[in-house]
Scaffold this motif. Sequence first.
Motif, short mmCIF file in Angstrom:
data_model
loop_
_atom_site.label_atom_id
_atom_site.label_comp_id
_atom_site.label_asym_id
_atom_site.label_seq_id
_atom_site.Cartn_x
_atom_site.Cartn_y
_atom_site.Cartn_z
N HIS A 252 0.83 -1.21 0.00
CA HIS A 252 0.00 0.00 0.00
C HIS A 252 0.87 1.26 0.00
O HIS A 252 0.53 2.26 -0.64
CB HIS A 252 -0.92 0.02 1.22
CG HIS A 252 -2.10 -0.90 1.11
ND1 HIS A 252 -2.86 -1.01 -0.04
CD2 HIS A 252 -2.68 -1.73 2.02
CE1 HIS A 252 -3.84 -1.88 0.16
NE2 HIS A 252 -3.75 -2.34 1.40
N MET A 255 1.95 3.11 -3.31
CA MET A 255 0.95 3.68 -4.22
C MET A 255 1.09 5.20 -4.40
O MET A 255 0.48 5.77 -5.30
CB MET A 255 -0.46 3.40 -3.69
CG MET A 255 -0.82 4.15 -2.42
SD MET A 255 -2.45 3.66 -1.81
CE MET A 255 -2.59 4.71 -0.35
N ARG A 262 -0.31 4.84 -8.01
CA ARG A 262 -1.54 4.12 -8.33
C ARG A 262 -2.74 4.95 -7.90
O ARG A 262 -2.73 5.56 -6.83
CB ARG A 262 -1.59 2.76 -7.60
CG ARG A 262 -0.59 1.75 -8.12
CD ARG A 262 -0.88 0.37 -7.59
NE ARG A 262 -0.83 0.29 -6.15
CZ ARG A 262 0.28 0.11 -5.42
NH1 ARG A 262 1.45 0.03 -6.03
NH2 ARG A 262 0.23 0.04 -4.11
N VAL A 264 -6.18 5.43 -6.28
CA VAL A 264 -6.85 4.68 -5.23
C VAL A 264 -8.12 5.40 -4.79
O VAL A 264 -8.14 6.61 -4.63
CB VAL A 264 -5.92 4.49 -4.01
CG1 VAL A 264 -6.61 3.66 -2.93
CG2 VAL A 264 -4.62 3.82 -4.43
N LYS A 272 -11.93 1.40 -7.06
CA LYS A 272 -10.48 1.64 -7.07
C LYS A 272 -9.84 1.16 -5.77
O LYS A 272 -8.71 0.66 -5.76
CB LYS A 272 -10.19 3.12 -7.30
CG LYS A 272 -10.55 3.58 -8.71
CD LYS A 272 -10.41 5.08 -8.86
CE LYS A 272 -10.86 5.53 -10.24
NZ LYS A 272 -10.84 7.01 -10.37
N TYR A 273 -10.57 1.31 -4.66
CA TYR A 273 -10.10 0.80 -3.37
C TYR A 273 -10.01 -0.73 -3.45
O TYR A 273 -9.07 -1.34 -2.95
CB TYR A 273 -11.07 1.23 -2.28
CG TYR A 273 -10.62 0.96 -0.86
CD1 TYR A 273 -10.18 1.99 -0.04
CD2 TYR A 273 -10.66 -0.32 -0.32
CE1 TYR A 273 -9.79 1.76 1.27
CE2 TYR A 273 -10.27 -0.58 0.98
CZ TYR A 273 -9.84 0.46 1.77
OH TYR A 273 -9.44 0.21 3.07
N GLU A 276 -6.95 -1.77 -5.40
CA GLU A 276 -5.75 -1.58 -4.59
C GLU A 276 -5.59 -2.71 -3.58
O GLU A 276 -4.48 -3.20 -3.33
CB GLU A 276 -5.79 -0.22 -3.88
CG GLU A 276 -4.68 0.01 -2.87
CD GLU A 276 -3.28 0.06 -3.47
OE1 GLU A 276 -2.32 -0.11 -2.70
OE2 GLU A 276 -3.15 0.25 -4.70
N ASP A 325 0.57 -3.70 -11.86
CA ASP A 325 0.82 -3.03 -10.58
C ASP A 325 1.50 -3.97 -9.59
O ASP A 325 2.38 -3.56 -8.82
CB ASP A 325 -0.49 -2.51 -9.99
CG ASP A 325 -1.05 -1.31 -10.75
OD1 ASP A 325 -0.25 -0.61 -11.40
OD2 ASP A 325 -2.27 -1.09 -10.70
#
Length: 444
Positions: A252, A255, A262, A264, A272-273, A276, A325
């Motif tokens: 995390h 990001m 990324r 998020v 998007k959460y 992630e 990712d």
Amino acid sequence: MASGTDERSSGISSGQAALDRFAAMMIERMEQMKSTGWKKGWIGGAGGFAGLPQNVGGRNYSGSNSFFLHLYTAVKGYDMPVYLTFKQAHNLKAHVLKGEKAFPVVYWDMLVKDKNGRRVSSDEYRGMSKEQKKDMEVFPFVKSFPVYNIAQTNLAEVQPERVVKLQERFKAPEIHDTEGMYVHTALDRMVQTQGWLCPIHADQPRDGAYYSPSRDIVVVPIKAQFKAGKSEEEIYRGGMEYYSTMLHEMTHSTMTPERLNREVGGRFGDPKYAKEELVAELTAAMISHSMGFDSKVTDNSAAYLDSWIGVLKEEPKFIVSVMSDVNKASELILDHVDKQRLALGEQPYLAKNDPFTPLAEGEHVPFKNAAIIKTRSGEYAIRASYDGVELGLKPVDKGTAKTYFQLTDMKDKQAFLHLTAQKTYGPELASLQQSRQEKTGLRI
């Protein structure tokens, strides 16, 4: 006769067929987790080995390939994630066993056309200047080629010494702390020296683990809080859960805009959460498995299984974005873990960080007068010349220097020095090569 993965007869490209297969594997695993009381981790399998999937020559696979070769190795129960092509087996005087089926490895290629619609080769395009590339139309697409695990060949019969060396390379050490929990010395050292991109707080009892974007810190409960079981096996696995939790939160922390940038979502349930969370889960799973253990799926992630399955069924290419990712985050984390392993005198996980990784076939770098030295400031540096051109002094870390000075076999020492120079002077070598090719009218 061994079978390949060519899907052209069905009208589907081999690359698309491979991506569909990856998505199907992920959906199957998620549905197993959802319906069977799944107790293993994302990759599962008996484990017993430590290391990233690689080809028989020692080069790591990247992107989606690394995770899915891990998963395929576990599903099939192979001893090691070492793969080779039909041709590589032939070159090693071995062959693929009758009836064995291949697994696809994917890579990106491109179709390039100039302003007049004339096709330009991808090699020619890569050698163009930024100004020249502006007039080009680029269409990226994915391709695949088939590989086989070495267990699907007779390599162990024809080259037993090579296979024994690979077994030694991938053997997972079983190390317990004083409480009987699993230990990973490089991750412990990273916390002790604060060698990660942001602070890791793991020295106080906590209710849970998290990454705080506003404070840019990773917070993990103390290791003793993961000692929940009573049996020796449960206690040992508790240590694995501690490190897996840490890796999840470290993912995390990659990001942020200045790191991997990324996008998020801001709250639980946001798509998007959810993505992630999948990236963090799969990154932690892949790294954990490469370290020799598998950890259970978090309750938080289990809540997203239905939505992940739905997205993958609707759009299989979603897995490409996720695994891109995962690959970037995994490499960033393992780069930092490898620094700790080199400082501890341990073999790095990434082949690119291992000075003993063999050169590619036909690769040769004519370094002269190379040496690693200790400077007046107490730091370490390497010096070398390349084909008559002095490259100057460049710093190297203490772990690399320590390994070099501890080697006693001159052949090993020269190989280590040669590869360290090759990696350290990468930009200078590229510049020299370009300069010389321009002088001779060649295009790169």
